[in-house]
Design a protein around this motif. Structure first.
Motif, PDB file in Angstrom:
ATOM      1  N   ALA A 184       0.830  -1.211   0.000  1.00  0.00           N
ATOM      2  CA  ALA A 184       0.000   0.000   0.000  1.00  0.00           C
ATOM      3  C   ALA A 184       0.861   1.258   0.000  1.00  0.00           C
ATOM      4  N   VAL A 185       1.902   1.267   0.820  1.00  0.00           N
ATOM      5  CA  VAL A 185       2.755   2.457   0.912  1.00  0.00           C
ATOM      6  C   VAL A 185       3.528   2.675  -0.387  1.00  0.00           C
ATOM      7  N   ARG A 186       4.131   1.614  -0.896  1.00  0.00           N
ATOM      8  CA  ARG A 186       4.920   1.752  -2.120  1.00  0.00           C
ATOM      9  C   ARG A 186       4.047   2.093  -3.319  1.00  0.00           C
ATOM     10  N   ALA A 187       2.871   1.468  -3.402  1.00  0.00           N
ATOM     11  CA  ALA A 187       1.973   1.774  -4.514  1.00  0.00           C
ATOM     12  C   ALA A 187       1.483   3.213  -4.444  1.00  0.00           C
ATOM     13  N   GLY A 188       1.232   3.707  -3.225  1.00  0.00           N
ATOM     14  CA  GLY A 188       0.859   5.108  -3.090  1.00  0.00           C
ATOM     15  C   GLY A 188       1.960   6.042  -3.548  1.00  0.00           C
ATOM     16  N   ASP A 199      -0.197   4.116 -17.874  1.00  0.00           N
ATOM     17  CA  ASP A 199       0.673   3.040 -18.326  1.00  0.00           C
ATOM     18  C   ASP A 199       1.959   2.990 -17.515  1.00  0.00           C
ATOM     19  N   ASP A 200       2.472   4.137 -17.159  1.00  0.00           N
ATOM     20  CA  ASP A 200       3.689   4.188 -16.343  1.00  0.00           C
ATOM     21  C   ASP A 200       3.437   3.595 -14.966  1.00  0.00           C
ATOM     22  N   PHE A 201       2.296   3.936 -14.365  1.00  0.00           N
ATOM     23  CA  PHE A 201       1.984   3.380 -13.051  1.00  0.00           C
ATOM     24  C   PHE A 201       1.784   1.867 -13.126  1.00  0.00           C
ATOM     25  N   THR A 202       1.069   1.396 -14.127  1.00  0.00           N
ATOM     26  CA  THR A 202       0.836  -0.035 -14.267  1.00  0.00           C
ATOM     27  C   THR A 202       2.143  -0.798 -14.445  1.00  0.00           C
ATOM     28  N   ALA A 203       3.033  -0.255 -15.264  1.00  0.00           N
ATOM     29  CA  ALA A 203       4.313  -0.928 -15.513  1.00  0.00           C
ATOM     30  C   ALA A 203       5.163  -1.028 -14.257  1.00  0.00           C
ATOM     31  N   ARG A 204       4.968  -0.117 -13.314  1.00  0.00           N
ATOM     32  CA  ARG A 204       5.754  -0.158 -12.076  1.00  0.00           C
ATOM     33  C   ARG A 204       5.023  -0.861 -10.942  1.00  0.00           C
ATOM     34  N   ALA A 205       3.696  -0.893 -10.998  1.00  0.00           N
ATOM     35  CA  ALA A 205       2.933  -1.519  -9.911  1.00  0.00           C
ATOM     36  C   ALA A 205       2.955  -3.041 -10.003  1.00  0.00           C
ATOM     37  N   ARG A 206       2.957  -3.594 -11.185  1.00  0.00           N
ATOM     38  CA  ARG A 206       2.935  -5.051 -11.309  1.00  0.00           C
ATOM     39  C   ARG A 206       4.199  -5.711 -10.768  1.00  0.00           C
ATOM     40  N   PRO A 207       5.389  -5.219 -11.097  1.00  0.00           N
ATOM     41  CA  PRO A 207       6.576  -5.806 -10.456  1.00  0.00           C
ATOM     42  C   PRO A 207       6.563  -5.660  -8.941  1.00  0.00           C
ATOM     43  N   LEU A 208       6.033  -4.542  -8.453  1.00  0.00           N
ATOM     44  CA  LEU A 208       5.933  -4.361  -7.005  1.00  0.00           C
ATOM     45  C   LEU A 208       5.040  -5.438  -6.394  1.00  0.00           C
ATOM     46  N   HIS A 220      -5.369 -12.313 -11.558  1.00  0.00           N
ATOM     47  CA  HIS A 220      -6.404 -11.275 -11.399  1.00  0.00           C
ATOM     48  C   HIS A 220      -5.854 -10.058 -10.661  1.00  0.00           C
ATOM     49  N   SER A 221      -5.043 -10.293  -9.645  1.00  0.00           N
ATOM     50  CA  SER A 221      -4.459  -9.194  -8.880  1.00  0.00           C
ATOM     51  C   SER A 221      -3.527  -8.350  -9.743  1.00  0.00           C
ATOM     52  N   ALA A 222      -2.793  -9.005 -10.642  1.00  0.00           N
ATOM     53  CA  ALA A 222      -1.881  -8.262 -11.506  1.00  0.00           C
ATOM     54  C   ALA A 222      -2.625  -7.307 -12.428  1.00  0.00           C
ATOM     55  N   VAL A 223      -3.905  -7.579 -12.648  1.00  0.00           N
ATOM     56  CA  VAL A 223      -4.716  -6.691 -13.490  1.00  0.00           C
ATOM     57  C   VAL A 223      -5.338  -5.575 -12.657  1.00  0.00           C
ATOM     58  N   VAL A 224      -6.077  -5.941 -11.615  1.00  0.00           N
ATOM     59  CA  VAL A 224      -6.864  -4.934 -10.896  1.00  0.00           C
ATOM     60  C   VAL A 224      -6.009  -4.099  -9.944  1.00  0.00           C
ATOM     61  N   LEU A 225      -4.979  -4.670  -9.345  1.00  0.00           N
ATOM     62  CA  LEU A 225      -4.156  -3.911  -8.410  1.00  0.00           C
ATOM     63  C   LEU A 225      -3.102  -3.069  -9.106  1.00  0.00           C
ATOM     64  N   ALA A 226      -2.998  -3.189 -10.417  1.00  0.00           N
ATOM     65  CA  ALA A 226      -2.111  -2.313 -11.176  1.00  0.00           C
ATOM     66  C   ALA A 226      -2.837  -1.084 -11.699  1.00  0.00           C
ATOM     67  N   ARG A 227      -4.092  -0.908 -11.291  1.00  0.00           N
ATOM     68  CA  ARG A 227      -4.852   0.277 -11.681  1.00  0.00           C
ATOM     69  C   ARG A 227      -4.717   1.355 -10.623  1.00  0.00           C
TER      70      ARG A 227
END
Length: 388
Positions: free
Chosen positions: A236-240, A250-259, A374-381
């Motif tokens: 939560a902290v890193r994604a924020g 697209d930039d956020f998604t590309a960085r959120a999925r590896p996280l 599923h998480s890699a899709v919805v949590l990367a938004r």
């Protein structure tokens, strides 16, 4: 704001549910159309990030933002936020009192207010493991009616500790979880303790006698509540932070999925270590490690999705896994009927080849992989990490 070459496109879609008003070729201010359509969102937002997340949740992409003469959704949200007139009296009503500390969503990943609760969540997350560590020693010293009493008291105490842990701190979801989540979790945990023994008895023609539970997997899973809470908070902290520093969906998604993958790997590493160390505690009865690890991963992903506002996917995965395990046992019973040998053949062959732990390992592993995808899709938004 800089203009984009696609700014003269004749129309756009601002929402995934209903088409936005068309941007007329002669209109000099196309953002005004979008502002009118999403005025409530813009007026309610505390910062531009909330508007960006809300627009994304309604289907607005960076390509859509380009048609409104902006390079991405974040710059479009900045202008929408700046254009909305704000009533200072209403803003004052929403602001916290001077002597009341503001909520710190990054404190625990679930919007828990600072103070005692912020410092208490590590203790509540450690409580299930502590309670479960005391049970094996008490269980081995009891027999007869006392054994049943110790088991009942221990199960009640462990359940209360787990409920307290998931209702405090990072593991607390924003809304009440579906009933299927709790029922399926209970069945899966019971199978982790008694399922292998039950399958073994069914294959031998029983059950004819009682069998002891595998307490080591339960201890490892209970102790893993603490690293689960830490990993959920870390995500939560890193994604924020990524959301605040990104200048495009697209930039956020590309960085959120590896996280997400890193956080899941960290949890699995901690879980595996705890499951491997659990049999070392005196009084514990060992159980297969892989099925317990698969179950732990499934429970973690279900809770992670629930914390970010997607509880039904996790509930469906947990219910499906519990139903599959129950069906495996049921096929062994049906296989005893005349002419029904083929019904039990898949489970029988699986157990004979890889052991009884192969059934829950395959079921929970498949459900966990489905949840991870599923998480890699919805949590990367972006909308999963900001209030909308």
């Amino acid at each position: 704001m800089p203009e984009h070459p696609e700014s003269r496109a004749p129309r756009t879609r601002a929402s995934g549910t209903a088409p936005a008003a068309p941007v007329r070729r002669g209109t000099g201010d196309p953002v005004k159309v979008l502002l009118h359509r999403h005025r409530e969102l813009c007026e309610r937002a505390v910062d531009p990030l909330e508007i960006a997340a809300g627009l994304e949740a309604h289907g607005v992409t960076d390509r859509t933002a380009a048609r409104f003469r902006h390079r991405d959704v974040f710059s479009l949200a900045d202008e929408l936020y700046a254009r909305v007139p704000r009533d200072e009296g209403r803003a004052h009503d929403r602001a916290p009192a001077p002597d009341t500390p503001a909520p710190d969503a990054s404190a625990d990943g679930a919007g828990v207010r600072p103070g005692r609760r912020r410092t208490a969540w590590p203790l509540t997350a450690l409580l299930p493991g502590a309670v479960c560590a005391l049970l094996p020693a008490a269980h081995t010293r009891a027999s007869g009616p006392l054994l049943l009493a110790v088991t009942a008291v221990g199960a009640t105490a462990l359940g209360a500790a787990l409920v307290l842990a998931v209702r405090r701190g990072p593991l607390r979801p924003p809304a009440r979880a579906p009933f299927a989540t709790y029922a399926a979790t209970l069945l899966l945990v019971l199978y982790a303790a008694y399922g292998d023994g039950l399958v073994d008895q069914l294959l031998r023609g029983g059950p004819e006698e009682t069998w002891p539970p595998a307490t080591a997997p339960l201890l490892g899973l209970a102790a893993a509540v603490f690293p689960a809470a830490c990993c959920v908070r870390l995500f939560a902290v890193r994604a924020g932070g990524l959301l605040a520093g990104s200048r495009g969906l697209d930039d956020f998604t590309a960085r959120a999925r590896p996280l997400l993958l890193v956080v899941v790997a960290l949890y699995l590493l901690a879980l595996t270590g705890l499951l491997a160390a659990a049999p070392l505690l005196p009084g514990t009865r060992p159980g297969p490690l892989v099925p317990a690890a698969a179950l732990g991963a499934l429970l973690f992903l279900a809770r992670l999705l629930a914390v970010h506002g997607f509880p039904y996917a996790g509930a469906a995965a947990l219910a499906g896994a519990a139903a599959a395990e129950a069906l495996a046992c049921l096929t062994l019973l049906i296989g005893r009927l005349p002419g029904c040998d083929l019904v039990a053949l898949p489970v029988r062959r699986t157990v004979e080849t890889w052991g009884a732990g192969a059934v829950p390992g395959a079921v929970c592993g498949a459900a966990a992989l489905a949840l991870l995808a599923h998480s890699a899709v919805v949590l990367a938004r972006a909308s999963a990490h900001a209030r909308t």
